[in-house]
Enzyme design. Structure first.
Site, PDB file in Angstrom:
ATOM      1  CB  CYS A  76       6.083  17.742 -45.147  1.00 57.19           C
ATOM      2  SG  CYS A  76       7.694  16.934 -45.296  1.00 57.19           S
ATOM      3  CG  HIS A 127       8.293  19.857 -48.446  1.00 59.78           C
ATOM      4  ND1 HIS A 127       8.023  19.930 -47.099  1.00 59.78           N
ATOM      5  CD2 HIS A 127       7.289  20.519 -49.069  1.00 59.78           C
ATOM      6  CE1 HIS A 127       6.905  20.624 -46.916  1.00 59.78           C
ATOM      7  NE2 HIS A 127       6.443  20.998 -48.094  1.00 59.78           N
ATOM      8  CG  HIS A 139       2.956  22.461 -48.000  1.00 59.06           C
ATOM      9  ND1 HIS A 139       4.250  22.888 -47.972  1.00 59.06           N
ATOM     10  CD2 HIS A 139       2.204  23.574 -48.175  1.00 59.06           C
ATOM     11  CE1 HIS A 139       4.295  24.199 -48.139  1.00 59.06           C
ATOM     12  NE2 HIS A 139       3.070  24.637 -48.271  1.00 59.06           N
TER      13      HIS A 139
END
Length: 168
Positions: A76, A127, A139
């Site tokens: 990510c 994240h 993502h």
């Protein structure tokens, strides 16, 4: 009557509770997301935001690779690093550092190209995703998956969102 002893214990408990309350306050909970799609900032997107979104959109389908930050695969934060670098903006490597150094923006009034930070494990901002507008984001989800689009209308992502930021 030993007021000195009971006062010390009472004062000790107050300090303990104060420390506990401050600790809880530092642990951000989920960000409040409106029930409908986020109310996007109505201003038109500048050239940098458009270029960043083109970069991110062009990487959808690229495999997830832990520690990856190139077209062979992304995690990510590597995805965020890569698309920002492609438009000439330096960002830190890890999601935690990206969270710390990003300029914070409100979750309502997001602009495409802003970053969304989620708490998946125990960390704050562990994240990260690139906001694409209309409640959607891009993502690198996790191992065995590929760079993908997702939506904040999904209850899972809504519940994990802790904030937003930007390097633009």
């Amino acid at each position: 009557m030993d007021r000195g002893g009971s006062g010390a214990v009472s004062g000790g408990w107050r300090i303990t509770w104060l420390v506990f309350a401050l600790w809880l306050g530092g642990c951000a909970g989920p960000a409040r997301v409106p029930d409908a799609a986020l109310l996007d900032d109505p201003r038109p997107l500048d050239e940098r935001r458009q270029a960043l979104l083109r970069q991110a959109d062009g990487l959808v389908g690229t495999p997830y690779r832990y520690g990856g930050a190139d077209r062979r695969g992304f995690d990510c934060s590597g995805l965020v690093l890569y698309v920002h670098r492609a438009i000439g903006i330096a960002v830190p490597r890890t999601a935690a550092a990206q969270w710390r150094q990003a300029r914070k923006v409100p979750v309502t009034g997001l602009r495409a190209g802003d970053l969304l930070f989620f708490r998946i494990d125990r960390g704050k901002g562990d994240h990260i995703a690139i906001y694409a507008g209309g409640g959607r984001f891009i993502h690198a989800p996790s191992g065995g998956k590929a760079v993908a689009r997702a939506n904040l209308a999904d209850p899972y992502w809504r519940g994990q969102l802790v904030g937003a930021g930007s390097y633009l």
